[in-house]
Design a protein around this motif. Structure first.
Motif, PDB file in Angstrom:
ATOM      1  N   ILE A  60      45.943  11.887  28.911  1.00 51.02           N
ATOM      2  CA  ILE A  60      46.511  12.929  29.778  1.00 51.02           C
ATOM      3  C   ILE A  60      48.023  13.006  29.583  1.00 51.02           C
ATOM      4  CG2 ILE A  60      46.713  11.380  31.766  1.00 51.02           C
ATOM      5  CD1 ILE A  60      45.995  13.936  33.468  1.00 51.02           C
ATOM      6  N   GLN A  61      48.510  14.228  29.482  1.00 49.38           N
ATOM      7  CA  GLN A  61      49.935  14.515  29.370  1.00 49.38           C
ATOM      8  C   GLN A  61      50.287  15.534  30.448  1.00 49.38           C
ATOM      9  OE1 GLN A  61      52.121  13.152  27.014  1.00 49.38           O
ATOM     10  NE2 GLN A  61      50.381  11.823  26.549  1.00 49.38           N
ATOM     11  N   VAL A  62      51.239  15.176  31.317  1.00 45.29           N
ATOM     12  CA  VAL A  62      51.681  16.077  32.378  1.00 45.29           C
ATOM     13  C   VAL A  62      53.136  16.427  32.112  1.00 45.29           C
ATOM     14  CG1 VAL A  62      52.046  16.356  34.852  1.00 45.29           C
ATOM     15  CG2 VAL A  62      50.097  15.023  34.026  1.00 45.29           C
ATOM     16  N   SER A  63      53.393  17.716  31.863  1.00 44.87           N
ATOM     17  CA  SER A  63      54.762  18.184  31.671  1.00 44.87           C
ATOM     18  C   SER A  63      55.071  19.203  32.763  1.00 44.87           C
ATOM     19  CB  SER A  63      54.926  18.821  30.279  1.00 44.87           C
ATOM     20  OG  SER A  63      54.247  20.060  30.210  1.00 44.87           O
ATOM     21  N   ASP A  64      56.281  19.733  32.754  1.00 42.13           N
ATOM     22  CA  ASP A  64      56.629  20.764  33.728  1.00 42.13           C
ATOM     23  C   ASP A  64      55.801  22.022  33.514  1.00 42.13           C
ATOM     24  OD1 ASP A  64      58.505  19.193  34.950  1.00 42.13           O
ATOM     25  OD2 ASP A  64      60.193  20.004  33.812  1.00 42.13           O
ATOM     26  N   ARG A  65      55.362  22.272  32.285  1.00 43.08           N
ATOM     27  CA  ARG A  65      54.667  23.504  31.925  1.00 43.08           C
ATOM     28  C   ARG A  65      53.148  23.398  31.986  1.00 43.08           C
ATOM     29  NH1 ARG A  65      54.757  28.718  32.075  1.00 43.08           N
ATOM     30  NH2 ARG A  65      53.545  29.656  30.436  1.00 43.08           N
ATOM     31  N   GLU A  66      52.581  22.235  31.556  1.00 42.18           N
ATOM     32  CA  GLU A  66      51.127  22.155  31.454  1.00 42.18           C
ATOM     33  C   GLU A  66      50.616  20.724  31.606  1.00 42.18           C
ATOM     34  OE1 GLU A  66      50.103  23.660  27.594  1.00 42.18           O
ATOM     35  OE2 GLU A  66      50.986  21.971  26.557  1.00 42.18           O
ATOM     36  N   ILE A  67      49.310  20.637  31.823  1.00 43.77           N
ATOM     37  CA  ILE A  67      48.592  19.371  31.865  1.00 43.77           C
ATOM     38  C   ILE A  67      47.551  19.446  30.761  1.00 43.77           C
ATOM     39  CG2 ILE A  67      47.085  17.886  33.229  1.00 43.77           C
ATOM     40  CD1 ILE A  67      48.363  19.239  35.734  1.00 43.77           C
ATOM     41  N   THR A  68      47.528  18.468  29.865  1.00 40.61           N
ATOM     42  CA  THR A  68      46.561  18.464  28.774  1.00 40.61           C
ATOM     43  C   THR A  68      45.899  17.099  28.674  1.00 40.61           C
ATOM     44  OG1 THR A  68      48.224  17.827  27.136  1.00 40.61           O
ATOM     45  CG2 THR A  68      47.817  20.190  27.418  1.00 40.61           C
ATOM     46  N   GLY A  69      44.742  17.071  28.062  1.00 44.28           N
ATOM     47  CA  GLY A  69      44.009  15.835  27.840  1.00 44.28           C
ATOM     48  C   GLY A  69      42.646  16.154  27.277  1.00 44.28           C
ATOM     49  N   SER A  70      41.801  15.141  27.174  1.00 42.69           N
ATOM     50  CA  SER A  70      40.421  15.345  26.762  1.00 42.69           C
ATOM     51  C   SER A  70      39.518  14.617  27.749  1.00 42.69           C
ATOM     52  CB  SER A  70      40.184  14.863  25.326  1.00 42.69           C
ATOM     53  OG  SER A  70      40.440  13.481  25.222  1.00 42.69           O
ATOM     54  N   VAL A  71      38.316  15.137  27.926  1.00 44.34           N
ATOM     55  CA  VAL A  71      37.387  14.624  28.923  1.00 44.34           C
ATOM     56  C   VAL A  71      36.357  13.735  28.232  1.00 44.34           C
ATOM     57  CG1 VAL A  71      35.756  15.250  30.736  1.00 44.34           C
ATOM     58  CG2 VAL A  71      37.717  16.726  30.267  1.00 44.34           C
ATOM     59  N   ALA A  72      36.207  12.520  28.734  1.00 44.33           N
ATOM     60  CA  ALA A  72      35.289  11.542  28.148  1.00 44.33           C
ATOM     61  C   ALA A  72      33.871  11.767  28.673  1.00 44.33           C
ATOM     62  CB  ALA A  72      35.757  10.132  28.456  1.00 44.33           C
TER      63      ALA A  72
ATOM     64  N   LYS B 282      38.414  19.500  25.262  1.00 43.09           N
ATOM     65  CA  LYS B 282      39.864  19.560  25.466  1.00 43.09           C
ATOM     66  C   LYS B 282      40.149  20.283  26.781  1.00 43.09           C
ATOM     67  CE  LYS B 282      40.677  17.664  21.534  1.00 43.09           C
ATOM     68  NZ  LYS B 282      40.514  16.236  21.580  1.00 43.09           N
ATOM     69  N   LEU B 283      41.084  19.734  27.547  1.00 37.27           N
ATOM     70  CA  LEU B 283      41.476  20.282  28.838  1.00 37.27           C
ATOM     71  C   LEU B 283      42.913  20.777  28.753  1.00 37.27           C
ATOM     72  CD1 LEU B 283      41.276  20.564  32.011  1.00 37.27           C
ATOM     73  CD2 LEU B 283      42.122  18.220  32.100  1.00 37.27           C
ATOM     74  N   ARG B 284      43.162  21.950  29.316  1.00 34.38           N
ATOM     75  CA  ARG B 284      44.519  22.477  29.433  1.00 34.38           C
ATOM     76  C   ARG B 284      44.636  23.222  30.752  1.00 34.38           C
ATOM     77  NH1 ARG B 284      47.610  26.905  29.115  1.00 34.38           N
ATOM     78  NH2 ARG B 284      49.733  26.646  28.359  1.00 34.38           N
ATOM     79  N   ILE B 285      45.672  22.878  31.534  1.00 38.70           N
ATOM     80  CA  ILE B 285      45.967  23.568  32.790  1.00 38.70           C
ATOM     81  C   ILE B 285      47.416  24.029  32.731  1.00 38.70           C
ATOM     82  CG2 ILE B 285      46.081  23.413  35.304  1.00 38.70           C
ATOM     83  CD1 ILE B 285      44.114  21.036  35.104  1.00 38.70           C
ATOM     84  N   ASP B 286      47.632  25.331  32.870  1.00 41.39           N
ATOM     85  CA  ASP B 286      48.979  25.901  32.902  1.00 41.39           C
ATOM     86  C   ASP B 286      49.507  25.742  34.324  1.00 41.39           C
ATOM     87  OD1 ASP B 286      51.093  27.912  33.347  1.00 41.39           O
ATOM     88  OD2 ASP B 286      50.601  28.548  31.306  1.00 41.39           O
ATOM     89  N   ARG B 287      50.588  25.028  34.501  1.00 42.91           N
ATOM     90  CA  ARG B 287      51.104  24.731  35.834  1.00 42.91           C
ATOM     91  C   ARG B 287      51.820  25.911  36.469  1.00 42.91           C
ATOM     92  NH1 ARG B 287      53.825  19.064  36.306  1.00 42.91           N
ATOM     93  NH2 ARG B 287      53.475  19.566  38.488  1.00 42.91           N
TER      94      ARG B 287
END
Length: 168
Positions: free
Chosen positions: A113-125, A133-138
């Motif tokens: 998981i990577q949380v930045s000011d712009r987005e949250i990304t990672g992969s789901v096990a 692949k997961l991506r959330i635009d903050r």
């Protein structure tokens, strides 16, 4: 006074207003902030299909063949995301879950998981072969999940489980 010095003196004299934070502080320094999200949306799940074909000729002899593939099935579902450092997890859409999977009570760990000011990304096990692949635009709240089991897009809203009122 030089222009650069005047600008520096002017900026130092200006009042600073604190911006209200919409993110809970991280429990551990350097960890992503704690968040609970509820996301509504839909997508298309890849479901396995199979068929058997039998054929006979005029002499009574026959042959059979089996064909396997996949078909895309549309769905609407809710996804829940809990961001809490290394304990981050997601409740995946049921339509996207294979019959052989891990998880605990419907929740799956979010890896890398990577949380930045712009987005949250990672992969789901989900399992050894399926790590969507997961991506959330903050800024927009849009979520996307993409993997072998299908694709999901939706919109997330933040909530606090401790203060959230029940509908009934």
């Amino acid at each position: 006074m030089k222009p650069a010095m005047a600008l520096l003196a002017l900026s130092a004299a200006m009042p600073v207003f604190a911006q209200p934070s919409t993110i809970s502080p991280s429990p551990v320094e350097g960890q992503p902030p704690r968040m609970e999200l509820a996301c509504m949306g839909g997508g298309a799940a890849n479901k396995p299909t199979g068929t058997t074909v039998n054929a006979w000729n005029s002499n009574g002899e026959y042959a059979s063949a089996q064909a396997y593939g996949s078909r895309s099935v549309g769905f609407q579902d809710q996804v829940n995301v809990s961001i809490n450092g290394e304990q981050s997890r997601i409740r995946m859409p049921r339509s996207m879950l294979p019959s052989i999977r891990g998880g605990e009570d419907g929740w799956f760990k979010i890896k890398s998981i990577q949380v930045s000011d712009r987005e949250i990304t990672g992969s789901v096990a989900v399992n050894a072969l399926n790590n969507p692949k997961l991506r959330i635009d903050r800024y927009t709240g849009n979520i996307s999940l993409s993997g072998k089991a299908g694709d999901y897009t939706g919109h997330c809203e933040r909530y606090d489980p401790a203060t959230e009122r029940r509908a009934f």
